[in-house]
Design an enzyme around this catalytic site. Structure first.
Site, PDB file in Angstrom:
ATOM      1  CB  THR A   1       7.530   0.687   8.536  1.00 23.69           C
ATOM      2  OG1 THR A   1       6.126   0.534   8.380  1.00 23.69           O
ATOM      3  CG2 THR A   1       8.092  -0.236   7.783  1.00 23.69           C
TER       4      THR A   1
ATOM      5  CD  GLU B   1       1.673  -4.609   8.423  1.00 25.53           C
ATOM      6  OE1 GLU B   1       2.000  -3.623   7.646  1.00 25.53           O
ATOM      7  OE2 GLU B   1       2.168  -4.670   9.461  1.00 25.53           O
TER       8      GLU B   1
HETATM    9  N1  GLY Z   1       2.341  -1.372   6.607  1.00 24.42           N
HETATM   10  C1  GLY Z   1       3.523  -0.701   6.002  1.00 24.42           C
HETATM   11  C2  GLY Z   1       3.588  -1.589   4.528  1.00 24.42           C
HETATM   12  O1  GLY Z   1       3.659  -2.640   4.546  1.00 24.42           O
HETATM   13  O2  GLY Z   1       3.610  -0.926   3.646  1.00 24.42           O
END
Ligand code: GLY
Length: 589
Positions: A415, A452
């Site tokens: 991220t 995700e």
């Molecule tokens: N995939 C990182 C988050 O959404 O926290």
């Protein structure tokens, strides 16, 4: 243009829950680099400020992001009178090229916006959605046991409907002033003419070579002729340039019903470990505008993204739990400070694991979890001298008499975070992701597709009790992303956020405490050692205080903790800070 780099390749801090946490810790997702990439001449003063551990100060606007070339793109937009929303589009387009392991057009994002004209704060939810054909058993073996982590991540199975292209478009429509096509100029040129691979990207490719090779398009891009790109390689991405050109001409539509959509579906369905994403999923995708979730802390409103993110709730709970303690007098060097913060983190993670999921599917007691009375009562648990022997979820006020079981979602730290303040006084805080480093490893049209869906709990039930964050068709997986804007009397004073999976929550809480409680400047607050306690184990970045914390009963683990905090403090002037653990900069004029 000067090329520069610092080696500093580290193994990073990780996220997860219980055994899942240990499993996640055993693998190497996106690693950390201290610095890297190219610094355009105009950004040299910002680089020097960061090297000296000082914030970069400006009067009109500021942009902080994870790569100098992305900061340069954003700065050009802001200098020309663009808004923070315009600059975000340019920054995101470049990040998808030069930091492809962390975010991009195949992923999702959350955006918090302070509008100077109306004084209002709102959030955009550009989170990925589960395909309509997905079931709660998506990540389970035939016998109902959870799949191995990598078996779930790599391939098409983990790919949710991307939200980032639509979010870019919606943000620009709502708050942009610049001509949309011009916002892609930087990224298109870099993709066509080539950019210099940064140390961080090179290290990430080297570490992930085997998984990248599992998808032929991905392998061919990151390892041309079978050899991994290295630091300083001039890398071109004509397919990405073509996607951006289409986006510049037609907006996000081609990603959701046009030719790019067709290729996304073909890539997901044709990959090893294929997924079930369909044309209907893409056509139905919507960015959702939601009210900000706010907590009060020392006379400030700390506002961010509510469900499906747990970010604002968990950060707000940590702050609410520590507020009654005199952290200002104790200071940042006292083990007692970190006992209180560490166990406040544990209490908030217990509630997060039980209650937080996509509230369009399950009722979430957001108000109850941030209620000052509830937090004051729960803070009494922190009045002792030692680590709490055990931590359980609390009972916030909750009108739905539902019981959830705790979830076991693994969130690995990849991220990236963008903070921007424009010359009109608007502020933008956006955390953007493809989840794991390089996401699902499936690439099409020059960008990687997310994984995700592995942010859902792999278990749908525990002992027959449903898990709130289980996979359901069309649902958004719970996130930890915590893009935050802190306000005083309705005026923003701090814009902050970080990557890092479930570690994000601790990174953001630490920075806010450092800034508001200890009077640190924004760069000092970012550079405070990271210490996060999510599920009992206390992850710490430095040896200092570990003995004292161990003596209090914590299980302490010294490790690299790869935050990427980008923050802007707003006062008489703007002060930008960039995390030295990654490659970013803060720059303004
Ligand atoms: N995939 C990182 C988050 O959404 O926290």
């Amino acid at each position: 243009m000067r090329n520069w780099s610092v080696a500093g390749i580290l193994v990073m801090g990780l996220a997860g829950a219980g055994l899942a946490q240990d499993a996640a810790d055993a693998v190497a997702p996106e690693g950390a680099t201290a610095l890297g990439g190219q610094v355009p001449d105009v950004l040299q003063p910002a680089f020097e400020a960061r090297q000296a551990g000082k914030p970069y100060v400006s009067d009109n606007w500021m942009v902080a992001a994870a790569h100098p070339l992305a900061v340069e793109a954003g700065a050009d937009v802001l200098r020309d009178g663009g808004t923070a929303a315009d600059a975000m589009v340019a920054v995101q387009a470049v990040l998808g090229l030069v930091e492809p392991q962390s975010s991009g057009l195949g992923g999702g994002a959350f955006l918090v916006w302070y509008d100077a004209e109306s004084g209002e704060l709102t959030t955009l939810d550009g989170r990925e959605t589960a395909p309509l054909a997905a079931t709660p058993r998506l990540f389970q073996n035939i016998d109902g046991s959870p799949m191995g982590f990598w078996d779930a991540v790599v391939g098409g199975r983990s790919v949710g409907t991307p939200g980032t292209p639509r979010l870019m478009e919606v943000a620009h429509r709502k708050w942009g002033r610049a001509q949309w096509p011009s916002l892609f100029d930087h990224a298109v040129s870099l993709a066509e003419e080539g950019f210099s691979v940064s140390p961080r990207m090179a290290a990430s490719v080297a570490r992930d070579a085997e998984r990248l090779a599992s998808h032929p398009v991905t392998g061919a891009y990151f390892m041309p002729d079978g050899v991994a790109v290295t630091e300083g390689t001039l890398l071109k991405n004509p397919a990405y340039a073509q996607s951006l050109r289409l986006m510049a001409e037609q907006g996000a539509a081609p990603f959701y019903s046009g030719e790019i959509a067709t290729d996304i579906i073909a890539a997901v369905r044709g990959a090893n470990n294929p997924g079930v994403l369909s044309a209907v999923d893409l056509a139905l995708y919507q960015v959702k505008e939601r009210p900000a979730a706010c907590a009060q802390y020392r006379g400030h409103d700390v506002c961010g993204m509510g469900p499906p993110s747990s970010g604002a709730i968990a950060v707000g709970q940590i702050l609410g739990l520590v507020e009654k303690f005199d952290l200002a007098s104790l200071g940042a060097q006292d083990a007692e400070t970190w006992r209180i913060i560490g166990d406040a983190m544990r209490l908030s993670f217990a509630d997060r694991g039980r209650y937080v999921a996509d509230e369009d599917f399950v009722p979430v007691p957001t108000k109850g979890l941030l209620d000052r009375g509830y937090l004051a009562e729960r803070a009494k648990l922190l009045e002792g001298d030692d680590a709490l022997p055990e931590v359980a979820p609390g009972s916030p006020e909750f009108h739905h008499a539902l019981n959830w079981a705790d979830d076991d979602a693994i969130e690995l730290p990849s991220t990236t975070h963008i903070s921007i303040v424009d010359s009109y006084g608007n502020a933008l805080s956006m955390t953007t992701t493809i989840e794991n480093g390089f996401g699902s490893r499936v690439m099409t049209r020059g960008f990687l597709l997310n994984n995700e869906l592995t942010d859902f709990s792999f278990r749908s039930h525990n002992n027959g009790v449903p898990v709130a964050n289980r996979v359901e068709p069309g649902k958004r997986p719970r996130s930890s992303m915590a893009p935050t804007i802190v306000l005083k009397d309705g005026i923003p004073v701090l814009v902050v956020g970080s990557p890092g999976g479930s570690q994000i929550i601790g990174y953001v809480a630490k920075t806010i405490i450092g800034y508001l409680e200890w009077g640190l400047d924004v760069q000092q607050a970012i550079e405070l050692p990271n210490r996060n306690n999510r599920f009992g184990r206390y992850d710490v970045e430095v040896e200092a205080l570990s003995e004292e914390l161990s003596a209090m009963g914590f299980e302490v683990s010294v490790r690299d903790m790869n935050s990427g905090i980008h923050a802007i403090a707003i006062g008489d002037r703007l002060s930008g800070g960039a995390d030295p653990r990654r490659e970013g900069l803060a720059y303004g004029e």
